[in-house]
Design a protein around this motif. Structure first.
Motif, PDB file in Angstrom:
ATOM      1  N   PHE A 111      29.722  41.888  38.172  1.00 53.78           N
ATOM      2  CA  PHE A 111      29.102  42.349  36.928  1.00 53.78           C
ATOM      3  C   PHE A 111      29.980  42.036  35.717  1.00 53.78           C
ATOM      4  CE2 PHE A 111      27.936  45.663  40.209  1.00 53.78           C
ATOM      5  CZ  PHE A 111      26.712  45.090  40.518  1.00 53.78           C
ATOM      6  N   GLY A 112      30.946  41.153  35.908  1.00 53.90           N
ATOM      7  CA  GLY A 112      31.837  40.787  34.818  1.00 53.90           C
ATOM      8  C   GLY A 112      33.017  41.721  34.666  1.00 53.90           C
ATOM      9  N   GLY A 113      33.238  42.585  35.648  1.00 52.52           N
ATOM     10  CA  GLY A 113      34.343  43.542  35.584  1.00 52.52           C
ATOM     11  C   GLY A 113      35.689  42.911  35.869  1.00 52.52           C
ATOM     12  N   THR A 114      36.745  43.680  35.692  1.00 57.46           N
ATOM     13  CA  THR A 114      38.115  43.162  35.739  1.00 57.46           C
ATOM     14  C   THR A 114      38.810  43.442  37.069  1.00 57.46           C
ATOM     15  OG1 THR A 114      38.859  45.221  34.696  1.00 57.46           O
ATOM     16  CG2 THR A 114      38.405  43.339  33.248  1.00 57.46           C
ATOM     17  N   ASP A 115      38.127  44.063  38.016  1.00 60.94           N
ATOM     18  CA  ASP A 115      38.749  44.295  39.314  1.00 60.94           C
ATOM     19  C   ASP A 115      39.103  42.963  39.979  1.00 60.94           C
ATOM     20  OD1 ASP A 115      38.652  46.980  39.102  1.00 60.94           O
ATOM     21  OD2 ASP A 115      37.252  47.329  40.757  1.00 60.94           O
ATOM     22  N   ASP A 124      43.767  42.553  44.120  1.00 62.00           N
ATOM     23  CA  ASP A 124      44.950  43.410  44.050  1.00 62.00           C
ATOM     24  C   ASP A 124      44.652  44.765  43.423  1.00 62.00           C
ATOM     25  OD1 ASP A 124      46.478  41.401  45.163  1.00 62.00           O
ATOM     26  OD2 ASP A 124      46.986  40.530  43.206  1.00 62.00           O
ATOM     27  N   THR A 125      43.654  44.796  42.518  1.00 62.27           N
ATOM     28  CA  THR A 125      43.391  46.057  41.784  1.00 62.27           C
ATOM     29  C   THR A 125      42.094  46.721  42.212  1.00 62.27           C
ATOM     30  OG1 THR A 125      42.230  44.897  39.995  1.00 62.27           O
ATOM     31  CG2 THR A 125      44.623  45.148  39.781  1.00 62.27           C
ATOM     32  N   LYS A 126      41.471  46.199  43.265  1.00 60.78           N
ATOM     33  CA  LYS A 126      40.174  46.730  43.684  1.00 60.78           C
ATOM     34  C   LYS A 126      40.276  48.212  44.013  1.00 60.78           C
ATOM     35  CE  LYS A 126      37.532  44.068  46.157  1.00 60.78           C
ATOM     36  NZ  LYS A 126      36.963  43.304  47.314  1.00 60.78           N
ATOM     37  N   ARG A 127      39.286  48.968  43.563  1.00 60.47           N
ATOM     38  CA  ARG A 127      39.278  50.407  43.802  1.00 60.47           C
ATOM     39  C   ARG A 127      38.910  50.721  45.246  1.00 60.47           C
ATOM     40  NH1 ARG A 127      38.637  49.150  38.854  1.00 60.47           N
ATOM     41  NH2 ARG A 127      38.963  50.564  37.109  1.00 60.47           N
ATOM     42  N   PRO A 128      39.411  51.832  45.799  1.00 61.23           N
ATOM     43  CA  PRO A 128      38.994  52.246  47.140  1.00 61.23           C
ATOM     44  C   PRO A 128      37.488  52.501  47.170  1.00 61.23           C
ATOM     45  CG  PRO A 128      40.883  53.521  46.385  1.00 61.23           C
ATOM     46  CD  PRO A 128      40.406  52.747  45.211  1.00 61.23           C
ATOM     47  N   LEU A 129      36.879  52.348  48.351  1.00 63.67           N
ATOM     48  CA  LEU A 129      35.445  52.578  48.487  1.00 63.67           C
ATOM     49  C   LEU A 129      35.118  54.004  48.900  1.00 63.67           C
ATOM     50  CD1 LEU A 129      34.248  49.263  50.188  1.00 63.67           C
ATOM     51  CD2 LEU A 129      34.193  49.896  47.763  1.00 63.67           C
ATOM     52  N   SER A 130      36.113  54.775  49.398  1.00 63.28           N
ATOM     53  CA  SER A 130      35.873  56.150  49.834  1.00 63.28           C
ATOM     54  C   SER A 130      36.870  57.093  49.182  1.00 63.28           C
ATOM     55  CB  SER A 130      35.986  56.269  51.357  1.00 63.28           C
ATOM     56  OG  SER A 130      34.944  55.570  51.989  1.00 63.28           O
ATOM     57  N   TYR A 131      36.372  58.274  48.834  1.00 64.56           N
ATOM     58  CA  TYR A 131      37.196  59.297  48.175  1.00 64.56           C
ATOM     59  C   TYR A 131      36.901  60.637  48.836  1.00 64.56           C
ATOM     60  CZ  TYR A 131      37.797  55.693  44.629  1.00 64.56           C
ATOM     61  OH  TYR A 131      38.105  54.514  43.986  1.00 64.56           O
ATOM     62  N   LYS A 132      37.922  61.217  49.440  1.00 65.09           N
ATOM     63  CA  LYS A 132      37.757  62.529  50.053  1.00 65.09           C
ATOM     64  C   LYS A 132      37.993  63.604  49.010  1.00 65.09           C
ATOM     65  CE  LYS A 132      38.773  61.512  54.876  1.00 65.09           C
ATOM     66  NZ  LYS A 132      39.613  61.825  56.062  1.00 65.09           N
ATOM     67  N   ALA A 133      37.089  64.538  48.949  1.00 67.67           N
ATOM     68  CA  ALA A 133      37.235  65.629  47.986  1.00 67.67           C
ATOM     69  C   ALA A 133      38.508  66.408  48.281  1.00 67.67           C
ATOM     70  CB  ALA A 133      36.019  66.534  48.040  1.00 67.67           C
ATOM     71  N   GLU A 134      39.228  66.732  47.199  1.00 68.04           N
ATOM     72  CA  GLU A 134      40.455  67.528  47.321  1.00 68.04           C
ATOM     73  C   GLU A 134      40.192  68.931  46.799  1.00 68.04           C
ATOM     74  OE1 GLU A 134      44.061  64.918  46.143  1.00 68.04           O
ATOM     75  OE2 GLU A 134      42.368  64.153  44.958  1.00 68.04           O
ATOM     76  N   LYS A 135      40.924  69.872  47.371  1.00 66.46           N
ATOM     77  CA  LYS A 135      40.763  71.259  46.900  1.00 66.46           C
ATOM     78  C   LYS A 135      41.579  71.451  45.630  1.00 66.46           C
ATOM     79  CE  LYS A 135      40.460  76.016  48.572  1.00 66.46           C
ATOM     80  NZ  LYS A 135      39.087  76.138  48.056  1.00 66.46           N
ATOM     81  N   LYS A 136      41.106  70.797  44.592  1.00 66.89           N
ATOM     82  CA  LYS A 136      41.709  70.896  43.266  1.00 66.89           C
ATOM     83  C   LYS A 136      40.603  71.312  42.309  1.00 66.89           C
ATOM     84  CE  LYS A 136      45.327  67.392  43.793  1.00 66.89           C
ATOM     85  NZ  LYS A 136      45.880  66.113  43.249  1.00 66.89           N
ATOM     86  N   PRO A 137      40.601  72.538  41.821  1.00 63.09           N
ATOM     87  CA  PRO A 137      39.522  72.998  40.948  1.00 63.09           C
ATOM     88  C   PRO A 137      39.376  72.104  39.715  1.00 63.09           C
ATOM     89  CG  PRO A 137      40.879  74.829  41.655  1.00 63.09           C
ATOM     90  CD  PRO A 137      41.598  73.586  42.080  1.00 63.09           C
ATOM     91  N   CYS A 138      38.138  71.826  39.368  1.00 65.07           N
ATOM     92  CA  CYS A 138      37.845  70.999  38.192  1.00 65.07           C
ATOM     93  C   CYS A 138      36.389  71.214  37.811  1.00 65.07           C
ATOM     94  CB  CYS A 138      38.105  69.524  38.514  1.00 65.07           C
ATOM     95  SG  CYS A 138      37.828  68.407  37.122  1.00 65.07           S
ATOM     96  N   ASP A 139      36.101  71.257  36.542  1.00 70.32           N
ATOM     97  CA  ASP A 139      34.727  71.395  36.052  1.00 70.32           C
ATOM     98  C   ASP A 139      34.039  72.626  36.640  1.00 70.32           C
ATOM     99  OD1 ASP A 139      35.100  69.011  34.673  1.00 70.32           O
ATOM    100  OD2 ASP A 139      34.232  67.786  36.270  1.00 70.32           O
ATOM    101  N   GLY A 140      34.814  73.683  36.911  1.00 65.40           N
ATOM    102  CA  GLY A 140      34.245  74.895  37.477  1.00 65.40           C
ATOM    103  C   GLY A 140      33.920  74.777  38.947  1.00 65.40           C
ATOM    104  N   ARG A 141      34.404  73.718  39.598  1.00 67.81           N
ATOM    105  CA  ARG A 141      34.172  73.514  41.033  1.00 67.81           C
ATOM    106  C   ARG A 141      35.477  73.699  41.788  1.00 67.81           C
ATOM    107  NH1 ARG A 141      28.472  72.610  41.005  1.00 67.81           N
ATOM    108  NH2 ARG A 141      28.128  71.951  38.842  1.00 67.81           N
ATOM    109  N   LYS A 157      39.890  56.009  39.040  1.00 65.42           N
ATOM    110  CA  LYS A 157      40.369  55.196  37.927  1.00 65.42           C
ATOM    111  C   LYS A 157      39.169  54.654  37.164  1.00 65.42           C
ATOM    112  CE  LYS A 157      43.505  51.414  36.740  1.00 65.42           C
ATOM    113  NZ  LYS A 157      44.417  50.363  37.265  1.00 65.42           N
ATOM    114  N   LEU A 158      38.862  55.277  36.063  1.00 64.61           N
ATOM    115  CA  LEU A 158      37.646  54.954  35.312  1.00 64.61           C
ATOM    116  C   LEU A 158      37.974  53.938  34.222  1.00 64.61           C
ATOM    117  CD1 LEU A 158      34.649  55.899  35.241  1.00 64.61           C
ATOM    118  CD2 LEU A 158      35.310  57.564  33.504  1.00 64.61           C
TER     119      LEU A 158
END
Length: 637
Positions: A595-599, A602-619, A626-627
């Motif tokens: 899509f014309g992105g810069t990944d 070497d810099t490709k983002r992981p495809l899976s993210y496990k939720a961490e028990k770190k409160p955020c946004d009231g959750r 990495k946005l």
């Protein structure tokens, strides 16, 4: 023997002759062993009516029509032996003041190519349909099941999608050309429906088909009625729905058209304060006359029942509902209660929507209604108008106002992007970025975006992702899927050459990926009208102009988390609250090179993210990601 019987007259006078298009107009038949054509026309205040045409050398007095019984109905009829399919004709109406009016047939199924104005005898009943599978599936859908289907509409002006180069004529693609080219394109992109602008016959190209003279005829610009039926048939065989724009709000004053059809206000209100749009220079239908209502109802039914069309997008609904629409004081007449509501138009909508949806399960009626009129998609029992969907013009205006802003000022306008969800349950909505938003110096979608060229593309990518994730069905006008740079014009084809530029090809690929994501994930469409299908993770991150929300399926499986940034700032570890301790799989990433992105590797983002028990946004749980600038990330869980 009369073709138009006393029962026909009765039903026509009650606005309940639902097959009126099989009686009015010109129809091949055999009477007492003679083959010919029977002509029928409604001209209640005419002094005399003649049918003239190629069959009689346009002789003005040789074929006078007779009033059928009861004569007060004002229907004239004449059977003419020997007339063949393809014969051109008109009605010569002698008004009571002696004027000669040369009128095209209001019920004609085919017409000469503009600028010529004669009607043409044809037969629309003989097409061999092969879309049984589609039609049977459509009929099985209940009204609630219709709302649970995906709907991503590609709005198309047939005369300017593509054109044949170097031709002496306009170079229009015919209906059959479109069947060969448009259908594969729409199918590959992932749209579910095509919405065709300007199909009912009209005299002026610049009206885009919104000033109609032939409510029963597909425009001859692109071929014959049979050619049009072929296009619909092929769409259905390719599992693509067809929606037509339909204009019961007003009609032009062209001499051959409906205006003062028999020398008096026949189809329009007699009082010009009710019967004319001062801004548009057009006539307003008289919704208090049963014969006029039947004319419009018959047109709608013909498109849906004879041509198998799946729905009608009703144009300019607000102009019908409000007596003072576009008018100053003294230019309009209040209703019997002193208000500005057109009570006759309201009843017309309740009648036609209930009728069409009742007779044709699975079809849709869509309102282009630009005000806060309540219950447009509400039931008649609840005093609603009973449309299937309403264009969400409020969302469109807020969305475009926000997207046009320099990113620095977006934090102060954050609510423009969140407000639509506060009223989402009030109607059944379609989110629209239509042709109206890319003409008349409004710029193309790309050129509405702020910043330099690269930022414009990234802004638009983020905007389209927000639209696709938001509750509501979708509509996008042709050309905007590959970031058309120029405003749209009906006089030329889209700028397809732009796809030689990687930036435009990347945009097309991005929209394609969004559409396929939409179609593959029921969470994006089966609960559009309820909060059960949508949940904000963070609707208030205005300082960073980032929105995060979840779309939820009925069965709780394959939900999607959207994270969308509307600033050019990179966030190395943007943390977003999530609904629970799940693994979140990245399924769409705007930084992807496709899509014309810069990944890179070497810099490709992981495809899976496990939720961490770190409160955020009231959750209780969250993930970090990495946005990138103007970043879009969609996760499945």
């Amino acid at each position: 023997m009369s073709n138009f019987t006393e029962m026909d007259c009765y039903l026509f006078g009650q606005a309940t002759h639902y097959d009126i298009y099989r009686k009015m107009g010109a129809h091949k038949m055999t009477i007492e062993g003679e083959e010919g054509v029977c002509f029928d026309v409604w001209a209640p205040h005419a002094d005399r009516v003649y049918v003239i045409g190629e069959f009689n050398g346009w002789n003005e007095t040789s074929h006078e029509m007779k009033r059928v019984t009861p004569e007060t109905m004002g229907v004239y009829e004449l059977f003419v032996p020997g007339v063949q399919i393809g014969c051109m004709y008109k009605f010569l109406i002698i008004a009571q003041d002696g004027r000669k009016l040369y009128k095209a047939d209001p019920y004609a199924n085919y017409a000469q190519l503009r600028p010529e104005t004669a009607s043409i005898v044809t037969d629309i009943s003989n097409f061999l349909w092969s879309d049984t599978e589609w039609m049977n599936a459509r009929k099985k859908l209940s009204k609630e099941e219709v709302y649970e289907q995906p709907m991503a509409i590609y709005e198309v002006h047939p005369g300017s999608w593509m054109r044949h180069p170097g031709r002496d004529d306009d170079g229009f693609y015919s209906y059959r050309d479109l069947a060969k080219t448009l259908i594969p394109y729409v199918r590959e992109m992932g749209y579910t429906h095509i919405e065709l602008m300007g199909i009912s016959e009209y005299p002026y190209d610049g009206s885009w088909g919104y000033q109609v003279t032939g409510y029963y005829a597909p425009t001859s610009r692109y071929g014959t009625p049979e050619d049009f039926a072929h296009l619909v048939n092929e769409c259905h065989k390719n599992k693509i729905g067809v929606i037509l724009d339909w204009v019961p709000a007003h009609f032009p004053k062209d001499a051959h058209g409906l205006a003062e059809f028999d020398g008096t206000a026949t189809y329009e209100y007699a009082d010009p304060r009710k019967g004319e749009h001062p801004d548009w220079g057009t006539k307003i239908f008289d919704y208090g006359k049963n014969e006029v209502k039947n004319f419009l109802i018959g047109s709608a039914l013909m498109w849906i029942e004879n041509y198998h069309v799946d729905g009608l997008r009703v144009d300019a609904v607000a102009s019908m509902l409000y007596l003072d629409y576009g008018k100053e004081d003294g230019q309009w007449v209040p209703n019997i209660y002193g208000g500005n509501k057109n009570l006759e138009a309201i009843e017309f909508f309740k009648h036609i929507n209930t009728l069409i949806l009742g007779r044709n399960p699975g079809s849709v009626m869509i309102a282009e209604e630009s005000t806060a009129w309540p219950k447009v998609t509400g039931t008649v029992e609840d005093d609603g108008l009973n449309f299937s969907y309403k264009w969400n013009m409020g969302w469109m205006h807020d969305f475009l106002d926000y997207m046009k802003l320099d990113p620095y000022f977006r934090k102060d306008n954050h609510n423009k992007m969140t407000f639509a969800m506060s009223y989402n349950e009030s109607e059944k909505y379609i989110l629209v970025l239509s042709h109206d938003e890319v003409v008349h110096l409004k710029c193309s979608m790309l050129n509405k975006m702020p910043g330099l060229e690269g930022d414009k593309f990234k802004n638009l990518m983020a905007g389209y992702a927000f639209m696709m994730g938001h509750s509501g069905k979708k509509l996008l006008f042709m050309g905007q899927e590959f970031a058309q740079e120029r405003e749209w014009s009906e006089k030329r084809e889209l700028d397809w050459f732009l796809l030689d530029d990687p930036k435009h090809k990347h945009m097309q690929d991005w929209v394609k990926a969004l559409l396929h994501l939409y179609r593959k994930n029921p969470c994006l469409y089966e609960q559009d009208t309820t909060w059960a299908g949508f949940e904000w993770m963070n609707a208030n991150d205005y300082e960073r102009s980032i929105f995060s929300f979840v779309r939820k399926s009925k069965d709780g499986k394959n939900n999607l988390l959207f994270v969308i940034s509307f600033t050019p700032v990179e966030r190395d570890d943007y943390r977003v609250g999530v609904p629970g301790r799940h693994t979140y799989k990245l399924v769409l990433n705007s930084a992807d090179p496709q899509f014309g992105g810069t990944d890179t590797e070497d810099t490709k983002r992981p495809l899976s993210y496990k939720a961490e028990k770190k409160p955020c946004d009231g959750r209780d749980y969250s993930i970090g990601y990495k946005l990138p600038p103007y970043g879009v990330a969609v996760f499945k869980f």
